[in-house]
Design a protein around this motif. Structure first.
Motif, PDB file in Angstrom:
ATOM      1  N   TYR A 105       0.728  -1.267  -0.073  1.00  0.00           N
ATOM      2  CA  TYR A 105      -0.018  -0.056   0.153  1.00  0.00           C
ATOM      3  C   TYR A 105       0.864   1.174   0.151  1.00  0.00           C
ATOM      4  O   TYR A 105       2.022   1.258   0.637  1.00  0.00           O
ATOM      5  CB  TYR A 105      -0.887  -0.038   1.291  1.00  0.00           C
ATOM      6  CG  TYR A 105      -1.874  -1.118   1.168  1.00  0.00           C
ATOM      7  CD1 TYR A 105      -3.578  -0.935   0.700  1.00  0.00           C
ATOM      8  CD2 TYR A 105      -1.457  -2.385   1.527  1.00  0.00           C
ATOM      9  CE1 TYR A 105      -4.185  -1.735   0.994  1.00  0.00           C
ATOM     10  CE2 TYR A 105      -2.852  -3.232   1.762  1.00  0.00           C
ATOM     11  CZ  TYR A 105      -4.099  -3.139   1.019  1.00  0.00           C
ATOM     12  OH  TYR A 105      -4.923  -3.819   1.133  1.00  0.00           O
ATOM     13  N   ALA A 106       0.222   2.482  -0.455  1.00  0.00           N
ATOM     14  CA  ALA A 106       1.073   3.671  -0.424  1.00  0.00           C
ATOM     15  C   ALA A 106       0.638   4.525   0.654  1.00  0.00           C
ATOM     16  O   ALA A 106      -0.674   4.649   1.106  1.00  0.00           O
ATOM     17  CB  ALA A 106       0.891   4.229  -1.791  1.00  0.00           C
ATOM     18  N   VAL A 107       1.809   5.443   1.117  1.00  0.00           N
ATOM     19  CA  VAL A 107       1.401   6.347   2.341  1.00  0.00           C
ATOM     20  C   VAL A 107       1.906   7.538   1.551  1.00  0.00           C
ATOM     21  O   VAL A 107       2.807   7.737   0.938  1.00  0.00           O
ATOM     22  CB  VAL A 107       2.189   5.863   3.571  1.00  0.00           C
ATOM     23  CG1 VAL A 107       1.622   4.524   4.091  1.00  0.00           C
ATOM     24  CG2 VAL A 107       3.577   5.526   3.394  1.00  0.00           C
ATOM     25  N   PHE A 108       1.393   8.757   1.970  1.00  0.00           N
ATOM     26  CA  PHE A 108       1.738   9.832   1.212  1.00  0.00           C
ATOM     27  C   PHE A 108       1.723  11.178   2.349  1.00  0.00           C
ATOM     28  O   PHE A 108       0.925  11.648   2.830  1.00  0.00           O
ATOM     29  CB  PHE A 108       0.264  10.248   0.268  1.00  0.00           C
ATOM     30  CG  PHE A 108       0.069   9.144  -0.703  1.00  0.00           C
ATOM     31  CD1 PHE A 108       1.152   8.903  -1.490  1.00  0.00           C
ATOM     32  CD2 PHE A 108      -0.822   8.328  -0.381  1.00  0.00           C
ATOM     33  CE1 PHE A 108       0.956   8.086  -2.699  1.00  0.00           C
ATOM     34  CE2 PHE A 108      -1.020   7.160  -1.310  1.00  0.00           C
ATOM     35  CZ  PHE A 108      -0.108   7.075  -2.363  1.00  0.00           C
ATOM     36  N   PRO A 109       2.932  11.640   2.875  1.00  0.00           N
ATOM     37  CA  PRO A 109       3.080  12.346   3.727  1.00  0.00           C
ATOM     38  C   PRO A 109       3.074  13.710   2.786  1.00  0.00           C
ATOM     39  O   PRO A 109       2.927  13.733   1.691  1.00  0.00           O
ATOM     40  CB  PRO A 109       4.641  12.440   3.988  1.00  0.00           C
ATOM     41  CG  PRO A 109       5.370  11.595   3.041  1.00  0.00           C
ATOM     42  CD  PRO A 109       4.224  10.555   2.660  1.00  0.00           C
ATOM     43  N   ASN A 110       2.617  14.944   3.448  1.00  0.00           N
ATOM     44  CA  ASN A 110       2.247  16.113   2.940  1.00  0.00           C
ATOM     45  C   ASN A 110       3.361  17.100   2.423  1.00  0.00           C
ATOM     46  O   ASN A 110       3.509  18.124   1.942  1.00  0.00           O
ATOM     47  CB  ASN A 110       1.548  16.858   3.631  1.00  0.00           C
ATOM     48  CG  ASN A 110      -0.050  16.275   3.854  1.00  0.00           C
ATOM     49  OD1 ASN A 110      -0.462  15.482   2.820  1.00  0.00           O
ATOM     50  ND2 ASN A 110      -0.615  16.224   4.868  1.00  0.00           N
ATOM     51  N   ASP A 111       4.915  16.572   2.946  1.00  0.00           N
ATOM     52  CA  ASP A 111       5.823  17.550   2.718  1.00  0.00           C
ATOM     53  C   ASP A 111       6.953  17.383   1.721  1.00  0.00           C
ATOM     54  O   ASP A 111       7.796  18.067   1.424  1.00  0.00           O
ATOM     55  CB  ASP A 111       6.531  17.451   4.027  1.00  0.00           C
ATOM     56  CG  ASP A 111       7.099  16.098   4.552  1.00  0.00           C
ATOM     57  OD1 ASP A 111       6.782  15.285   3.566  1.00  0.00           O
ATOM     58  OD2 ASP A 111       7.894  15.920   5.239  1.00  0.00           O
ATOM     59  N   SER A 112       6.598  16.321   0.809  1.00  0.00           N
ATOM     60  CA  SER A 112       7.428  16.052  -0.248  1.00  0.00           C
ATOM     61  C   SER A 112       6.439  15.287  -1.339  1.00  0.00           C
ATOM     62  O   SER A 112       5.768  14.541  -0.912  1.00  0.00           O
ATOM     63  CB  SER A 112       8.595  15.330   0.066  1.00  0.00           C
ATOM     64  OG  SER A 112       9.419  15.010  -0.927  1.00  0.00           O
ATOM     65  N   VAL A 113       6.781  15.509  -2.612  1.00  0.00           N
ATOM     66  CA  VAL A 113       6.434  14.647  -3.680  1.00  0.00           C
ATOM     67  C   VAL A 113       7.474  13.566  -4.084  1.00  0.00           C
ATOM     68  O   VAL A 113       7.325  12.745  -5.228  1.00  0.00           O
ATOM     69  CB  VAL A 113       6.245  15.338  -4.823  1.00  0.00           C
ATOM     70  CG1 VAL A 113       4.798  16.329  -4.454  1.00  0.00           C
ATOM     71  CG2 VAL A 113       7.234  16.251  -5.477  1.00  0.00           C
ATOM     72  N   THR A 114       8.695  13.295  -3.562  1.00  0.00           N
ATOM     73  CA  THR A 114       9.729  12.470  -3.770  1.00  0.00           C
ATOM     74  C   THR A 114       9.024  11.154  -3.143  1.00  0.00           C
ATOM     75  O   THR A 114       8.377  10.937  -2.490  1.00  0.00           O
ATOM     76  CB  THR A 114      10.776  12.644  -3.039  1.00  0.00           C
ATOM     77  OG1 THR A 114      11.392  13.961  -3.430  1.00  0.00           O
ATOM     78  CG2 THR A 114      11.949  11.523  -3.250  1.00  0.00           C
ATOM     79  N   HIS A 115       9.245   9.920  -4.184  1.00  0.00           N
ATOM     80  CA  HIS A 115       8.802   8.693  -3.925  1.00  0.00           C
ATOM     81  C   HIS A 115       9.849   7.806  -3.365  1.00  0.00           C
ATOM     82  O   HIS A 115      10.903   7.452  -3.969  1.00  0.00           O
ATOM     83  CB  HIS A 115       8.195   7.956  -5.381  1.00  0.00           C
ATOM     84  CG  HIS A 115       7.514   6.826  -5.230  1.00  0.00           C
ATOM     85  ND1 HIS A 115       6.227   6.590  -4.523  1.00  0.00           N
ATOM     86  CD2 HIS A 115       7.979   5.447  -5.566  1.00  0.00           C
ATOM     87  CE1 HIS A 115       6.096   5.319  -4.845  1.00  0.00           C
ATOM     88  NE2 HIS A 115       6.869   4.756  -5.343  1.00  0.00           N
ATOM     89  N   PHE A 116       9.370   7.121  -2.325  1.00  0.00           N
ATOM     90  CA  PHE A 116      10.336   6.041  -1.695  1.00  0.00           C
ATOM     91  C   PHE A 116       9.566   4.819  -1.677  1.00  0.00           C
ATOM     92  O   PHE A 116       8.451   4.555  -1.675  1.00  0.00           O
ATOM     93  CB  PHE A 116      10.650   6.546  -0.540  1.00  0.00           C
ATOM     94  CG  PHE A 116      11.336   7.921  -0.161  1.00  0.00           C
ATOM     95  CD1 PHE A 116      12.691   7.801  -0.153  1.00  0.00           C
ATOM     96  CD2 PHE A 116      10.821   9.156  -0.160  1.00  0.00           C
ATOM     97  CE1 PHE A 116      13.405   8.927  -0.260  1.00  0.00           C
ATOM     98  CE2 PHE A 116      11.644  10.293   0.112  1.00  0.00           C
ATOM     99  CZ  PHE A 116      12.907  10.190   0.053  1.00  0.00           C
ATOM    100  N   THR A 117      10.082   3.746  -1.786  1.00  0.00           N
ATOM    101  CA  THR A 117       9.947   2.317  -1.357  1.00  0.00           C
ATOM    102  C   THR A 117      10.924   1.708  -0.333  1.00  0.00           C
ATOM    103  O   THR A 117      12.041   1.834  -0.411  1.00  0.00           O
ATOM    104  CB  THR A 117       9.993   1.639  -2.841  1.00  0.00           C
ATOM    105  OG1 THR A 117       9.419   2.320  -3.669  1.00  0.00           O
ATOM    106  CG2 THR A 117       9.509   0.273  -2.651  1.00  0.00           C
ATOM    107  N   GLY A 118      10.123   0.934   0.536  1.00  0.00           N
ATOM    108  CA  GLY A 118      10.692   0.213   1.421  1.00  0.00           C
ATOM    109  C   GLY A 118      10.018  -1.002   2.043  1.00  0.00           C
ATOM    110  O   GLY A 118       8.967  -1.304   1.339  1.00  0.00           O
ATOM    111  N   CYS A 119      10.175  -1.565   3.018  1.00  0.00           N
ATOM    112  CA  CYS A 119       9.811  -2.821   3.577  1.00  0.00           C
ATOM    113  C   CYS A 119       8.818  -2.402   4.855  1.00  0.00           C
ATOM    114  O   CYS A 119       9.800  -1.936   5.745  1.00  0.00           O
ATOM    115  CB  CYS A 119      10.655  -4.052   3.788  1.00  0.00           C
ATOM    116  SG  CYS A 119      11.373  -4.277   1.943  1.00  0.00           S
ATOM    117  N   LEU A 120       7.723  -2.846   5.158  1.00  0.00           N
ATOM    118  CA  LEU A 120       7.235  -2.767   6.283  1.00  0.00           C
ATOM    119  C   LEU A 120       7.146  -3.880   7.119  1.00  0.00           C
ATOM    120  O   LEU A 120       6.743  -4.884   6.737  1.00  0.00           O
ATOM    121  CB  LEU A 120       5.715  -2.131   6.179  1.00  0.00           C
ATOM    122  CG  LEU A 120       4.780  -1.935   7.176  1.00  0.00           C
ATOM    123  CD1 LEU A 120       5.539  -0.658   7.937  1.00  0.00           C
ATOM    124  CD2 LEU A 120       3.500  -1.389   6.934  1.00  0.00           C
TER     125      LEU A 120
END
Length: 321
Positions: free
Chosen positions: A27-42
């Motif tokens: 699933y994607a999460v979207f903070p409001n302070d950046s449009v840079t895209h990150f991917t990781g493991c939860l």
């Protein structure tokens, strides 16, 4: 190291707060302070639980997610999903990352375009094809026309020539009421009809079997088929006495039924020598096309004659009232 781990843990908690977690699904999460895209493991069941690890810029984590972890994306913005429904005329879309859209050209041929068929968008034919005609009006002698769809024009019946073809030598003529028919051509390009025989014709002598045994068979020495109309008839022949004695003759004009026409000139006469030209005239109304007029002659008992230079002329005139 502990300070960095705490920060990662805090970041993981923020991610968990924005995620709905289902086994094995990213699933994607979207903070409001950046449009840079990150991917990781939860970490969902791995220790420490709820932490976000192996984070890297882009679509792939720095290390493949292992047991007890799910793939998670972190990006700015608030669009969570871009979908292209069937029949929308579009293709593309995604539920994370950079989404792209395009016109759906499935089944389109060269020059095709998208058209709304009342329920969905689908590829169709360009019916305009770049033309500029907006309407076709049927003028004099034509039927049809229109301002939309497939437009056709045709000859109006009143202007349409017979389609079955005419006989050799016939021409197309109007009936005066909007109809056309094939009829005989008029000799000389005028309303003049004629039939003539150049060869001499012997008139049969009586055989005694006729209704009038004193006269021989009455034969047609000239005849003509006429279109409907009113005509002035002129019948002429030269009789030559071939019996060597006094010969009686009789000539008349008859229609298709054998009825004699009212004509002027004497009915019959006798002659010892050649009587010269014999002429009959009549006014005749032909009711239907193709009616026949006969110029007939006969001779009396013991007589004999030959008809020559015979001519039957019919001149069309105005209808009499």
């Amino acid at each position: 190291m502990r300070i960095f781990e705490r920060r990662v843990a805090v970041l993981g908690l923020i991610a968990v707060a924005a995620l709905a977690i289902s086994g094995g699904v990213a699933y994607a999460v979207f903070p409001n302070d950046s449009v840079t895209h990150f991917t990781g493991c939860l970490n969902t069941s791995a220790s420490p639980g709820g932490t976000f690890v192996n984070v890297a810029l882009g679509e792939t984590p720095s290390k493949a997610c292992g047991k007890g972890q799910i793939l998670a994306h972190l990006s700015g913005g608030d669009i969570t999903n871009v979908q292209t429904a069937s029949g929308s005329g579009l293709t593309g879309g995604t539920d994370n990352g950079a989404a792209s859209l395009a016109l759906d050209s499935t089944g389109c041929s060269s020059g095709g375009l998208l058209k709304w068929n009342g329920s969905t968008w689908a590829c169709g034919v360009d019916e305009n094809a770049g033309g500029t005609i907006t309407g076709v009006t049927a003028g004099t002698g034509l039927t049809g026309g229109g301002t939309s769809g497939n437009v056709s024009v045709a000859l109006d019946g009143s202007y349409q020539l017979p389609q079955s073809g005419c006989a050799s030598g016939q021409v197309v003529k109007s009936d005066g009421s909007g109809g056309w028919s094939c009829q005989d051509d008029i000799a000389g390009g005028s309303d003049l009809y004629y039939d003539s025989t150049d060869a001499s014709q012997e008139l049969p002598r009586p055989t005694g079997g006729d209704s009038d045994p004193n006269f021989g068979e009455k034969v047609a020495i000239a005849q003509k088929f006429l279109p409907a109309g009113t005509y002035l008839l002129l019948a002429k022949t030269d009789l030559v006495n071939t019996a060597g004695n006094t010969t009686d003759w009789e000539c008349d004009l008859e229609n298709s039924t054998g009825a004699e026409l009212d004509y002027t000139d004497i009915l019959s006469k006798s002659f010892d020598t050649n009587p010269g030209p014999i002429t009959l005239t009549a006014v005749y109304q032909q009711p239907e096309p193709g009616g026949k007029v006969d110029f007939r002659c006969q001779v009396r008992t013991d007589g004999g004659a030959t008809a020559s230079a015979t001519r039957l002329t019919a001149i069309k005139i105005a209808t009499l009232h």
